[in-house]
Design a protein around this motif. Structure first.
Motif, PDB file in Angstrom:
ATOM      1  N   ARG A 111      96.553  22.371  -4.313  1.00 54.99           N
ATOM      2  CA  ARG A 111      95.203  21.909  -4.672  1.00 54.99           C
ATOM      3  C   ARG A 111      94.239  23.082  -4.792  1.00 54.99           C
ATOM      4  NH1 ARG A 111      91.202  21.128  -1.280  1.00 54.99           N
ATOM      5  NH2 ARG A 111      92.610  21.026   0.533  1.00 54.99           N
ATOM      6  N   ARG A 112      94.276  24.004  -3.839  1.00 59.63           N
ATOM      7  CA  ARG A 112      93.352  25.149  -3.881  1.00 59.63           C
ATOM      8  C   ARG A 112      93.676  26.097  -5.021  1.00 59.63           C
ATOM      9  NH1 ARG A 112      93.967  25.695   2.642  1.00 59.63           N
ATOM     10  NH2 ARG A 112      92.657  23.885   3.140  1.00 59.63           N
ATOM     11  N   ASN A 113      94.961  26.256  -5.299  1.00 56.38           N
ATOM     12  CA  ASN A 113      95.352  27.107  -6.425  1.00 56.38           C
ATOM     13  C   ASN A 113      94.843  26.519  -7.749  1.00 56.38           C
ATOM     14  OD1 ASN A 113      97.152  29.245  -7.707  1.00 56.38           O
ATOM     15  ND2 ASN A 113      98.041  27.392  -8.572  1.00 56.38           N
ATOM     16  N   THR A 114      94.973  25.200  -7.899  1.00 55.27           N
ATOM     17  CA  THR A 114      94.487  24.538  -9.116  1.00 55.27           C
ATOM     18  C   THR A 114      92.978  24.672  -9.244  1.00 55.27           C
ATOM     19  OG1 THR A 114      96.309  22.947  -9.038  1.00 55.27           O
ATOM     20  CG2 THR A 114      94.384  22.351 -10.349  1.00 55.27           C
ATOM     21  N   THR A 115      92.263  24.557  -8.140  1.00 57.97           N
ATOM     22  CA  THR A 115      90.808  24.700  -8.157  1.00 57.97           C
ATOM     23  C   THR A 115      90.397  26.093  -8.618  1.00 57.97           C
ATOM     24  OG1 THR A 115      90.561  23.090  -6.373  1.00 57.97           O
ATOM     25  CG2 THR A 115      88.726  24.591  -6.753  1.00 57.97           C
ATOM     26  N   VAL A 116      91.086  27.110  -8.113  1.00 56.04           N
ATOM     27  CA  VAL A 116      90.780  28.494  -8.499  1.00 56.04           C
ATOM     28  C   VAL A 116      91.063  28.720  -9.978  1.00 56.04           C
ATOM     29  CG1 VAL A 116      91.518  30.889  -8.218  1.00 56.04           C
ATOM     30  CG2 VAL A 116      91.068  29.480  -6.210  1.00 56.04           C
ATOM     31  N   LEU A 117      92.222  28.287 -10.449  1.00 51.23           N
ATOM     32  CA  LEU A 117      92.574  28.490 -11.851  1.00 51.23           C
ATOM     33  C   LEU A 117      91.623  27.752 -12.782  1.00 51.23           C
ATOM     34  CD1 LEU A 117      96.483  28.242 -11.696  1.00 51.23           C
ATOM     35  CD2 LEU A 117      95.083  30.304 -11.882  1.00 51.23           C
ATOM     36  N   ASP A 118      91.271  26.517 -12.422  1.00 49.51           N
ATOM     37  CA  ASP A 118      90.349  25.745 -13.260  1.00 49.51           C
ATOM     38  C   ASP A 118      88.980  26.420 -13.337  1.00 49.51           C
ATOM     39  OD1 ASP A 118      92.301  23.905 -13.772  1.00 49.51           O
ATOM     40  OD2 ASP A 118      91.565  22.403 -12.318  1.00 49.51           O
ATOM     41  N   LEU A 119      88.523  26.961 -12.212  1.00 51.60           N
ATOM     42  CA  LEU A 119      87.228  27.641 -12.204  1.00 51.60           C
ATOM     43  C   LEU A 119      87.265  28.884 -13.086  1.00 51.60           C
ATOM     44  CD1 LEU A 119      84.383  28.206 -11.216  1.00 51.60           C
ATOM     45  CD2 LEU A 119      85.361  29.235  -9.141  1.00 51.60           C
ATOM     46  N   ILE A 120      88.303  29.679 -12.968  1.00 48.26           N
ATOM     47  CA  ILE A 120      88.390  30.900 -13.782  1.00 48.26           C
ATOM     48  C   ILE A 120      88.451  30.563 -15.266  1.00 48.26           C
ATOM     49  CG2 ILE A 120      89.828  32.919 -14.283  1.00 48.26           C
ATOM     50  CD1 ILE A 120      90.693  32.902 -11.349  1.00 48.26           C
ATOM     51  N   LYS A 121      89.174  29.519 -15.618  1.00 45.82           N
ATOM     52  CA  LYS A 121      89.332  29.163 -17.033  1.00 45.82           C
ATOM     53  C   LYS A 121      88.040  28.655 -17.660  1.00 45.82           C
ATOM     54  CE  LYS A 121      94.287  28.150 -16.617  1.00 45.82           C
ATOM     55  NZ  LYS A 121      95.336  27.093 -16.609  1.00 45.82           N
ATOM     56  N   THR A 122      87.084  28.223 -16.855  1.00 48.29           N
ATOM     57  CA  THR A 122      85.807  27.767 -17.425  1.00 48.29           C
ATOM     58  C   THR A 122      85.028  28.929 -18.038  1.00 48.29           C
ATOM     59  OG1 THR A 122      84.623  28.032 -15.310  1.00 48.29           O
ATOM     60  CG2 THR A 122      85.624  25.888 -15.769  1.00 48.29           C
ATOM     61  N   TYR A 123      85.426  30.167 -17.747  1.00 50.46           N
ATOM     62  CA  TYR A 123      84.720  31.327 -18.299  1.00 50.46           C
ATOM     63  C   TYR A 123      85.258  31.749 -19.656  1.00 50.46           C
ATOM     64  CZ  TYR A 123      82.015  31.802 -14.053  1.00 50.46           C
ATOM     65  OH  TYR A 123      81.129  31.573 -13.032  1.00 50.46           O
ATOM     66  N   GLY A 124      86.230  31.004 -20.176  1.00 48.87           N
ATOM     67  CA  GLY A 124      86.679  31.165 -21.553  1.00 48.87           C
ATOM     68  C   GLY A 124      87.144  32.554 -21.920  1.00 48.87           C
ATOM     69  N   ASP A 125      86.614  33.061 -23.045  1.00 50.44           N
ATOM     70  CA  ASP A 125      87.083  34.329 -23.599  1.00 50.44           C
ATOM     71  C   ASP A 125      86.657  35.536 -22.780  1.00 50.44           C
ATOM     72  OD1 ASP A 125      88.278  32.957 -25.643  1.00 50.44           O
ATOM     73  OD2 ASP A 125      86.629  33.236 -27.065  1.00 50.44           O
ATOM     74  N   THR A 126      85.728  35.364 -21.844  1.00 53.63           N
ATOM     75  CA  THR A 126      85.368  36.509 -21.005  1.00 53.63           C
ATOM     76  C   THR A 126      86.504  36.888 -20.063  1.00 53.63           C
ATOM     77  OG1 THR A 126      84.379  35.115 -19.276  1.00 53.63           O
ATOM     78  CG2 THR A 126      82.935  35.842 -21.072  1.00 53.63           C
ATOM     79  N   VAL A 127      87.434  35.958 -19.846  1.00 51.67           N
ATOM     80  CA  VAL A 127      88.634  36.251 -19.054  1.00 51.67           C
ATOM     81  C   VAL A 127      89.726  36.669 -20.029  1.00 51.67           C
ATOM     82  CG1 VAL A 127      90.330  35.365 -17.412  1.00 51.67           C
ATOM     83  CG2 VAL A 127      87.952  34.560 -17.318  1.00 51.67           C
ATOM     84  N   GLU A 128      90.024  37.954 -20.039  1.00 54.72           N
ATOM     85  CA  GLU A 128      90.990  38.483 -21.000  1.00 54.72           C
ATOM     86  C   GLU A 128      92.426  38.257 -20.549  1.00 54.72           C
ATOM     87  OE1 GLU A 128      91.524  42.930 -22.140  1.00 54.72           O
ATOM     88  OE2 GLU A 128      90.054  42.086 -23.537  1.00 54.72           O
ATOM     89  N   ASN A 129      92.640  38.207 -19.266  1.00 53.29           N
ATOM     90  CA  ASN A 129      94.003  38.030 -18.761  1.00 53.29           C
ATOM     91  C   ASN A 129      93.946  37.319 -17.411  1.00 53.29           C
ATOM     92  OD1 ASN A 129      96.797  38.221 -18.531  1.00 53.29           O
ATOM     93  ND2 ASN A 129      96.727  40.242 -17.593  1.00 53.29           N
ATOM     94  N   LEU A 130      94.806  36.335 -17.248  1.00 55.88           N
ATOM     95  CA  LEU A 130      94.889  35.575 -16.000  1.00 55.88           C
ATOM     96  C   LEU A 130      96.360  35.352 -15.687  1.00 55.88           C
ATOM     97  CD1 LEU A 130      93.626  33.850 -13.702  1.00 55.88           C
ATOM     98  CD2 LEU A 130      93.631  31.914 -15.309  1.00 55.88           C
ATOM     99  N   GLN A 131      96.781  35.757 -14.509  1.00 51.23           N
ATOM    100  CA  GLN A 131      98.194  35.590 -14.170  1.00 51.23           C
ATOM    101  C   GLN A 131      98.375  35.384 -12.675  1.00 51.23           C
ATOM    102  OE1 GLN A 131     100.228  39.131 -15.466  1.00 51.23           O
ATOM    103  NE2 GLN A 131      98.963  40.493 -14.254  1.00 51.23           N
TER     104      GLN A 131
END
Length: 237
Positions: free
Chosen positions: A58-78
Motif C-alpha cells: 500500500r505504501r509503495n503504491t502511494t509513493v509511486l502514484d504521488l511521483i507519477k502525478t508530476y508527469g514529464d518532470t519525472v524523467e526516470n522512475l524505477q
C-alpha cells in the motif's frame, strides 16, 4: 622496379628536420545541473507477514502514484531492491519470529527543480517513508562535455603555438591527439552527501501539507584533458 620517393618516413619521434612538440590541453567548466535524483525507501513492519506485506504494498503504491502525478518532470522512475525479512528473538533453545520488516527502494530523476522541492517534502510527509538526496548531475550526452573537450583542444593548440613562437618558428602539422578523459566530478549516484535532505516520516498522518523545500542546485564541474603532438618547422637556433 619499385619507385622511390623523397618523402621522409613517418618516424615516431622528432628529428632536426621535423622537430616535435608535445603538450596537454585542459578545460574546467562550472555549469548548472540538468537532473536531480532522490532515493525513497518505503518501510513496513508487523508481527504478521501478510500484514507487513500488505502495508508495504500500500505504501509503495502511494509513493509511486504521488511521483507519477508530476508527469514529464519525472524523467526516470524505477524500483530497486525489495525485501521482507523476519526478525527473530531467542527464547531458551528455540527461536521464534518476533516481527517482519519490509522495505522497497525507489529512485526518481527530475528535471524541474521547483517541482523537486515540492515532491521531496510531500514524500517525506508520507507514512514510514525515508527520502535521501538530492544528487545533482549532468546527462551523459550533456553539451557541457562537448564544450569542455573543444576548449581542451583549443588550449592544446594555443600552448603548442606558444612553444613554437618562443623558438622563432611555427607549427607544421598535427601528429597525434589523445583524449585523456572528460569527466563530471560528481559521482552519478553517490551516498547521501552532508547536508542532503534525509527524512523519515513517522506513522502519524500530517495535519496539513508542509511547505515545499527551497533546494539550491549544486553546480557541476566538468573537466576535459587531451594530449597533442605537433611537428614544427625547424627553428634557427
Amino acid at each position: 622496379m619499385t619507385p622511390t620517393t623523397d618523402q621522409p618516413a613517418d618516424l615516431p619521434y622528432g628529428t632536426p628536420r621535423t622537430p616535435r612538440v608535445a603538450v596537454r590541453g585542459e578545460a574546467h567548466l562550472e555549469v548548472d545541473p540538468e537532473i536531480a535524483r532522490i532515493g525513497i525507501t518505503v518501510t513496513a513492519r508487523g508481527t504478521d507477514r501478510r500484514t507487513a506485506l500488505d502495508d508495504l504494498t500500500r505504501r509503495n503504491t502511494t509513493v509511486l502514484d504521488l511521483i507519477k502525478t508530476y508527469g514529464d518532470t519525472v524523467e526516470n522512475l524505477q524500483t530497486g531492491t525489495f525485501s521482507i525479512t523476519p526478525q527473530l528473538t531467542r527464547h531458551g533453545r528455540t527461536e521464534r519470529v518476533r516481527a517482519y520488516h519490509g522495505t522497497v527502494h525507489i529512485t526518481a530523476e527530475l528535471t524541474d527543480f521547483t517541482a523537486l522541492g515540492e515532491l521531496t517534502t510531500r514524500l517525506a510527509d508520507l507514512e514510514l517513508t525515508q527520502v535521501d538526496g538530492p544528487w545533482w548531475a549532468l546527462r551523459p550526452d550533456s553539451p557541457a562535455h562537448t564544450l569542455a573537450r573543444r576548449q581542451a583542444v583549443r588550449e592544446a593548440v594555443q600552448r603548442a603555438r606558444e612553444y613554437a613562437d618562443a623558438l622563432g618558428t611555427h607549427l607544421a602539422a598535427l601528429v597525434e591527439l589523445a583524449d585523456i578523459g572528460t569527466d563530471d566530478t560528481t559521482p552519478f549516484f553517490p551516498p547521501a552527501p552532508r547536508g542532503a535532505v534525509r527524512s523519515f516520516a513517522g506513522t502519524a498522518a500530517p495535519e496539513q501539507d508542509a511547505a515545499p523545500l527551497d533546494l539550491e542546485p549544486q553546480r557541476q564541474t566538468v573537466t576535459a584533458r587531451v594530449d597533442a603532438r605537433f611537428t614544427m618547422h625547424p627553428p634557427q637556433l
